[in-house]
Design a protein around this motif. Structure first.
Motif, PDB file in Angstrom:
ATOM      1  N   ILE A   1     -30.864  -6.820  -8.591  1.00 19.69           N
ATOM      2  CA  ILE A   1     -29.629  -6.125  -8.192  1.00 19.69           C
ATOM      3  C   ILE A   1     -29.861  -4.622  -8.125  1.00 19.69           C
ATOM      4  O   ILE A   1     -29.429  -3.942  -7.180  1.00 19.69           O
ATOM      5  N   ALA A   2     -30.564  -4.078  -9.125  1.00 18.92           N
ATOM      6  CA  ALA A   2     -30.826  -2.637  -9.162  1.00 18.92           C
ATOM      7  C   ALA A   2     -31.663  -2.199  -7.959  1.00 18.92           C
ATOM      8  O   ALA A   2     -31.380  -1.161  -7.329  1.00 18.92           O
ATOM      9  N   GLU A   3     -32.682  -2.974  -7.615  1.00 20.74           N
ATOM     10  CA  GLU A   3     -33.545  -2.611  -6.498  1.00 20.74           C
ATOM     11  C   GLU A   3     -32.828  -2.718  -5.161  1.00 20.74           C
ATOM     12  O   GLU A   3     -32.990  -1.879  -4.273  1.00 20.74           O
ATOM     13  N   ARG A   4     -32.021  -3.754  -4.986  1.00 21.88           N
ATOM     14  CA  ARG A   4     -31.353  -3.947  -3.687  1.00 21.88           C
ATOM     15  C   ARG A   4     -30.215  -2.956  -3.466  1.00 21.88           C
ATOM     16  O   ARG A   4     -29.895  -2.605  -2.335  1.00 21.88           O
ATOM     17  N   THR A   5     -29.593  -2.524  -4.530  1.00 16.32           N
ATOM     18  CA  THR A   5     -28.436  -1.629  -4.398  1.00 16.32           C
ATOM     19  C   THR A   5     -28.768  -0.168  -4.673  1.00 16.32           C
ATOM     20  O   THR A   5     -28.005   0.723  -4.285  1.00 16.32           O
TER      21      THR A   5
END
Length: 384
Positions: free
Chosen positions: A132-136
């Motif tokens: 989630i952190a990488e995609r957002t």
């Protein structure tokens, strides 16, 4: 003790997204909220809500049996789904990720074993926070339940913090009944320490599982109560279900799929599967009666003058469930949460936006009277 990182002044507004897939396992739900203040002065404003349904095939895999490899892969796959929901709700609000401070991800519960359920109290939610952190491009606070369990709590329910922060009224005693997969109640007055909250028992979990089985997977739930309305209650089965050992436990208590999921369905179906709609009608009344008895045993003796019961979760959209609750809890008014101006479908996701906001400023957010924890703690783990 509250440790507040200097970079996050609680007097400044935080834009936060909460995301989860609940015990009903039907969608990724995301809510974008503005959070101001903290603790007793906290205020939350809902800015946008997004629901992204899961395909029946994904639901089946989440609910199925898992070895280490399949669970590992599902963890990352759900992380991708939650990231998509986060980006979608930010876009719905007309904002960019750069304007948001944090994501609070509850994830998907795979197992919940509170104290008394096994030799070691434990809980497991998946939906990889690093994905989630990488995609957002946003920091993610996740794993909200383990810290409460580490100090002797049930790890649930967590919703009482939002119920008290957002919906308390001066001089009022209000009940907030959520009917998701599991049903839970928060009794909220002006002081958070007076809150009574616990899982009342079955919500939609058994009904949802029956709907999938009866329709061959075409329906993920008892849509508008139409399936259960076709049957008649089986009295002997209802009596058996109401004898479930969980319902005899006093609060604090929390339930999960281990109590009211596929194992229970299999036992019921083995003996009554030739009467599918009657089983569904019985499951609907089981939820109503278990909820009403929880009020009669634990709520009304302590709070005899409830102002109203406000219902949220998928069960609030089932006419049979709502009519049953209104009849059993009369003369206490029973309303959908929406009458307070807050869309019930966004409530659980908003909770995790709020908990993430409180994590950033170091404010404990577990309600001890609800979970039974020995002390208040800051909930969640930060993935920067």
């Amino acid at each position: 003790m509250s440790l507040r990182p200097a970079a996050f002044d609680p007097r400044q507004p935080r834009l936060c997204v909460g995301v989860l897939s609940g015990t009903s396992v039907d969608a990724a739900e995301a809510a974008l909220c503005r959070v101001e203040g903290t603790g007793g002065d906290v205020k939350l404003t809902l800015l946008a809500h997004e629901s992204r349904p899961f395909e029946p095939e994904l639901v089946a895999r989440v609910l199925g049996l898992h070895d280490a490899q399949s669970l590992c892969a599902l963890d990352f796959e759900l992380g991708e789904r939650f990231a998509e929901a986060v980006l979608a709700v930010i876009a719905r609000a007309g904002l960019s990720p750069r304007e948001v401070h944090v994501v609070g991800s509850h994830g998907q519960t795979m197992a919940h074993l509170p104290p008394g359920m096994g030799p070691i109290a434990s809980t497991l939610q998946i939906g990889e926070a690093a994905v989630i952190a990488e995609r957002t491009g946003l920091p993610v606070v996740s794993d909200f339940r383990p810290r409460d369990m580490a100090v002797g709590g049930q790890g649930a329910p967590l919703i009482p913090y939002l119920d008290w922060a957002v919906f308390r009224g001066r001089g009022k005693v209000r009940a907030f009944q959520n009917i998701g997969g599991i049903a839970n109640v928060s009794i909220v007055s002006e002081r958070v320490e007076d809150t009574l909250a616990f899982d009342t028992g079955p919500g939609n979990m058994l009904l949802d599982a029956l709907a999938r089985r009866v329709t061959g997977g075409l329906c993920a739930c008892d849509v508008d109560g139409t399936l259960s309305a076709r049957g008649q209650v089986i009295p002997a089965l209802l009596d058996e279900l109401l004898g479930h050992r969980f319902l005899a436990k006093p609060p604090p208590r929390s339930a999960g799929r281990e109590d009211f999921g596929e194992a229970l369905l299999s036992r019921v179906w083995e003996r009554h599967g030739t009467r599918p709609y009657d089983v569904m009608a019985t499951a609907r009344v089981f939820t109503v009666e278990a909820t009403a008895r929880a009020y009669e045993t634990y709520v009304l003796p302590r709070f005899p003058m409830l102002d109203a019961v406000y219902v949220s979760g998928g069960g609030s959209r089932n006419p049979g469930l709502m009519e049953g609750l209104k009849a059993r809890l009369a003369p206490v008014p029973v309303e959908r949460l929406d009458v307070l101006g807050f869309p019930e479908a966004a409530k659980e996701a908003a909770l995790f936006a709020l908990l993430a906001a409180e994590h950033l400023v170091g404010t404990p957010a577990n309600v001890q009277s609800a979970t039974g924890a020995r002390r208040q703690v800051v909930l969640g783990k930060l993935t920067p």
